[in-house]
Design a protein around this motif. Structure first.
Motif, mmCIF file in Angstrom:
data_model
loop_
_atom_site.group_PDB
_atom_site.id
_atom_site.type_symbol
_atom_site.label_atom_id
_atom_site.label_comp_id
_atom_site.label_asym_id
_atom_site.label_seq_id
_atom_site.Cartn_x
_atom_site.Cartn_y
_atom_site.Cartn_z
ATOM 1 N N ALA A 119 0.971 -1.295 -0.044
ATOM 2 C CA ALA A 119 -0.177 -0.266 0.253
ATOM 3 C C ALA A 119 0.757 1.213 0.124
ATOM 4 C CB ALA A 119 -0.845 -0.149 1.405
ATOM 5 N N ALA A 120 1.753 1.204 0.747
ATOM 6 C CA ALA A 120 2.809 2.383 0.693
ATOM 7 C C ALA A 120 3.518 2.767 -0.512
ATOM 8 C CB ALA A 120 3.909 2.223 1.738
ATOM 9 N N GLN A 121 3.920 1.578 -1.399
ATOM 10 C CA GLN A 121 4.483 1.588 -2.468
ATOM 11 C C GLN A 121 3.283 2.284 -3.490
ATOM 12 O OE1 GLN A 121 5.832 -1.993 -4.032
ATOM 13 N NE2 GLN A 121 7.376 -0.881 -5.575
ATOM 14 N N GLU A 122 2.312 1.758 -3.206
ATOM 15 C CA GLU A 122 1.205 2.161 -4.174
ATOM 16 C C GLU A 122 0.893 3.649 -4.153
ATOM 17 O OE1 GLU A 122 -2.155 -0.582 -4.393
ATOM 18 O OE2 GLU A 122 -0.699 -2.260 -5.075
ATOM 19 N N VAL A 123 1.046 4.192 -2.803
ATOM 20 C CA VAL A 123 0.836 5.482 -2.334
ATOM 21 C C VAL A 123 1.966 6.292 -2.917
ATOM 22 C CG1 VAL A 123 0.776 7.258 -0.664
ATOM 23 C CG2 VAL A 123 -0.791 5.106 -0.334
ATOM 24 N N THR A 124 3.223 5.828 -2.842
ATOM 25 C CA THR A 124 4.240 6.396 -3.170
ATOM 26 C C THR A 124 4.250 6.651 -4.882
ATOM 27 O OG1 THR A 124 5.424 5.797 -1.512
ATOM 28 C CG2 THR A 124 6.791 6.466 -3.266
ATOM 29 N N VAL A 125 3.826 5.701 -5.752
ATOM 30 C CA VAL A 125 3.796 5.535 -7.158
ATOM 31 C C VAL A 125 2.711 6.836 -7.502
ATOM 32 C CG1 VAL A 125 3.489 4.285 -9.093
ATOM 33 C CG2 VAL A 125 4.666 3.490 -7.258
ATOM 34 N N THR A 126 1.456 6.668 -6.803
ATOM 35 C CA THR A 126 0.446 7.628 -7.025
ATOM 36 C C THR A 126 0.706 8.845 -6.847
ATOM 37 O OG1 THR A 126 -1.162 5.806 -6.723
ATOM 38 C CG2 THR A 126 -2.063 8.060 -6.501
ATOM 39 N N THR A 128 3.654 10.413 -7.312
ATOM 40 C CA THR A 128 4.655 10.826 -8.107
ATOM 41 C C THR A 128 3.871 11.077 -9.395
ATOM 42 O OG1 THR A 128 5.362 8.830 -8.920
ATOM 43 C CG2 THR A 128 6.492 9.730 -6.988
ATOM 44 N N LEU A 129 2.837 10.364 -9.562
ATOM 45 C CA LEU A 129 1.948 10.561 -10.935
ATOM 46 C C LEU A 129 0.831 11.879 -10.704
ATOM 47 C CD1 LEU A 129 1.486 6.750 -11.614
ATOM 48 C CD2 LEU A 129 3.243 8.310 -12.530
ATOM 49 N N GLU A 130 0.362 11.804 -9.713
ATOM 50 C CA GLU A 130 -0.640 12.810 -9.639
ATOM 51 C C GLU A 130 -0.216 14.442 -9.055
ATOM 52 O OE1 GLU A 130 -4.058 11.261 -7.949
ATOM 53 O OE2 GLU A 130 -3.806 9.524 -8.430
ATOM 54 N N PRO A 131 -0.740 15.294 -9.001
ATOM 55 C CA PRO A 131 -0.706 16.459 -8.442
ATOM 56 C C PRO A 131 -0.702 16.364 -7.039
ATOM 57 C CG PRO A 131 -1.676 17.245 -10.213
ATOM 58 C CD PRO A 131 -1.783 15.506 -10.052
ATOM 59 N N ILE A 132 -0.104 16.920 -5.882
ATOM 60 C CA ILE A 132 -0.223 16.787 -4.708
ATOM 61 C C ILE A 132 -1.713 16.993 -4.065
ATOM 62 C CG2 ILE A 132 0.451 17.586 -2.330
ATOM 63 C CD1 ILE A 132 2.725 15.941 -3.278
ATOM 64 N N GLY A 133 -2.196 17.949 -4.773
ATOM 65 C CA GLY A 133 -3.549 18.449 -4.138
ATOM 66 C C GLY A 133 -4.421 17.355 -4.523
ATOM 67 N N SER A 134 -4.499 16.449 -5.390
ATOM 68 C CA SER A 134 -5.442 15.599 -5.791
ATOM 69 C C SER A 134 -5.456 14.351 -4.983
ATOM 70 C CB SER A 134 -5.272 15.200 -7.318
ATOM 71 O OG SER A 134 -3.991 14.583 -7.675
ATOM 72 N N LEU A 135 -4.436 13.875 -4.193
ATOM 73 C CA LEU A 135 -4.502 12.774 -3.355
ATOM 74 C C LEU A 135 -5.291 12.706 -2.260
ATOM 75 C CD1 LEU A 135 -0.589 11.897 -3.014
ATOM 76 C CD2 LEU A 135 -2.257 10.852 -4.183
ATOM 77 N N PRO A 136 -6.106 11.740 -1.991
ATOM 78 C CA PRO A 136 -7.288 12.058 -0.881
ATOM 79 C C PRO A 136 -6.515 11.650 0.391
ATOM 80 C CG PRO A 136 -7.276 9.848 -1.943
ATOM 81 C CD PRO A 136 -6.576 10.613 -2.771
ATOM 82 N N VAL A 137 -6.748 12.430 1.399
ATOM 83 C CA VAL A 137 -6.058 12.473 2.632
ATOM 84 C C VAL A 137 -7.297 11.915 3.707
ATOM 85 C CG1 VAL A 137 -5.114 13.413 4.683
ATOM 86 C CG2 VAL A 137 -4.360 13.938 2.298
ATOM 87 N N MET A 138 -7.200 10.822 4.203
ATOM 88 C CA MET A 138 -8.352 10.300 5.108
ATOM 89 C C MET A 138 -8.280 10.893 6.395
ATOM 90 S SD MET A 138 -8.214 6.244 3.889
ATOM 91 C CE MET A 138 -8.705 5.829 2.287
ATOM 92 N N ALA A 139 -9.285 10.838 6.949
ATOM 93 C CA ALA A 139 -9.473 11.571 8.501
ATOM 94 C C ALA A 139 -8.215 11.376 9.487
ATOM 95 C CB ALA A 139 -10.534 11.044 9.276
#
Length: 150
Positions: A119-126, A128-139
């Motif tokens: 999961a951490a690797q997928e978050v890291t890959v994602t 690097t591919l998406e702008p920072i503001g588009s990543l969902p941050v959970m509660a």
């Protein structure tokens, strides 16, 4: 500077600069290491040497429990149940000096560790591919938000 001071500084810097995902995987890696060491000491009949490893593993589980946001994702409540079970089992393994209980806990934690690494690797890959503001941050309060803990 002596070796111990250099090592301590390096570890402090590593933790201070690690991403939330990296911190989570570091906790899991250390949890598996503590359980492996405790099991080895218990099998050798050295309960005194196993105790600190089991206590440290319990501390890690307590930290994981305190940072888990059970409302962040569907499986969070079940994960909390697993953490609670593990904590209870490790206390029992320590009191009884039971390497089989310690091994059973390690065998339960290892696939969790592997899943969090993935999961951490997928978050890291994602990220690097998406702008920072588009990543969902959970509660949470800025802890391990990307992975649903924090």
């Amino acid at each position: 500077m002596n070796y111990t001071a250099v090592r301590t500084r390096y570890l402090d810097d590593t933790v201070a600069t690690a991403s939330p995902a990296k911190l989570l995987t570091m906790l899991y890696d250390r949890l598996v290491l503590d359980l492996t060491r405790a099991e080895t000491e218990q099998r050798a009949g050295d309960r005194g040497a196993a105790g600190p490893h089991l206590t440290h593993a319990q501390d890690i589980l307590s930290e994981l429990m305190s940072t888990l946001d059970v409302s962040a994702w569907d499986g969070a409540r079940q994960l909390m149940s697993v953490y609670t079970f593990l904590l209870t089992e490790l206390i029992g393994a320590n009191v009884a000096g039971d390497p089989e209980r310690t091994a059973a806990c390690r065998e339960l934690v290892e696939p969790l560790r592997d899943a969090w690494h993935q999961a951490a690797q997928e978050v890291t890959v994602t990220s690097t591919l998406e702008p920072i503001g588009s990543l969902p941050v959970m509660a949470g309060s800025g802890g391990f938000g990307e992975l649903g803990v924090g």
